[in-house]
Design an enzyme around this catalytic site. Structure first.
Site, PDB file in Angstrom:
ATOM      1  CD  GLU A  63      -2.988   0.828   0.173  1.00 18.16           C
ATOM      2  OE1 GLU A  63      -3.189   2.271  -0.512  1.00 18.16           O
ATOM      3  OE2 GLU A  63      -3.475   0.085  -0.180  1.00 18.16           O
ATOM      4  CD  GLU A  70      -2.457   5.779  -6.150  1.00 18.07           C
ATOM      5  OE1 GLU A  70      -2.681   6.589  -5.050  1.00 18.07           O
ATOM      6  OE2 GLU A  70      -3.218   4.914  -6.280  1.00 18.07           O
TER       7      GLU A  70
END
Length: 229
Positions: A63, A70
């Site tokens: 994660e 991102e």
């Protein structure tokens, strides 16, 4: 030494940023805490515990890497690009694979052991002091980070409304007290914990009440786990 502490601070700040900005990360932390608490009721072998901790860590790592990918892409372009889409999708796919792996590991470890109506499961925890000790330390660390995140005070390893060093020191002292049941050893361990708290005050890193908050948190959580279970 200062640089080493700064490195730890930067690393934990990355965890806190992901925790504050990513909903999935908050879900992972909640599930991780729940699983750690549930694992207290089962007499896992060392290999099983290793598998459980590895599966949990893999999800958190995936994660965080996904978030880093991102943000890196967003730093270079705010427009749609097919390669940017592929990079984000691949990173998200890594999180999915890690999550599916953790579900499978959890299923294999917990399914045959779930039986909340038997007293034997509660008794098994007494034969696993090492497991209890590490669970206490992990939970205290998580709770301290969450409190500092919510109150937005200090850094993960310095300052804040609660002294994490004092919390861990008194957690370990309380664990030693329960495991040894020896007054002299318990007294010596608490003296060491007090010295840790005193050093945080003398270094003007925490106030007296912040150290007391950490000490109470460490003692109460440890007593709760050892006595109620």
């Amino acid at each position: 030494m200062k640089r080493l502490i700064d490195s730890f601070n930067y690393a934990v700040q990355g965890i806190i940023y992901t925790l504050k900005t990513q909903r999935n990360m908050r879900i992972h932390f909640f599930v991780m805490t729940l699983i750690l608490i549930l694992s207290l009721f089962f007499n896992f072998s060392k290999l099983e515990l290793l598998s459980l901790f590895f599966a949990i860590s893999l999800v958190i790592i995936a994660e965080m890497v996904n978030t880093a990918v991102e943000k890196t892409i967003d730093m270079f372009t705010s427009e749609f690009h097919p390669l940017a889409k592929i990079a984000k999708n691949v990173a998200a796919g890594a999180v999915l694979v890690a999550a599916l792996n953790s579900i499978m590991v959890g299923y294999l470890l917990f399914f045959d052991r779930v039986n909340p109506f038997t007293k034997s499961i509660i008794f098994k925890i007494r034969s696993s002091p090492v497991h209890l000790t590490f669970i206490c330390i992990l939970l205290i660390t998580i709770i301290t980070i969450v409190i500092k995140t919510v109150t937005q005070t200090g850094t993960p390893f310095k300052g804040g409304i609660i002294s994490g060093h004092a919390a861990l020191a008194f957690t370990i002292s309380t664990v030693v007290t329960f495991l040894t049941e020896n007054t002299l050893i318990a007294t010596l361990s608490f003296m060491l914990a007090i010295l840790v708290g005193q050093s945080r005050i003398e270094g003007e890193i925490h106030t007296f009440f912040q150290v007391v908050n950490g000490a109470l948190l460490g003692i109460l959580i440890t007593v709760l786990i050892f006595q109620l279970l």
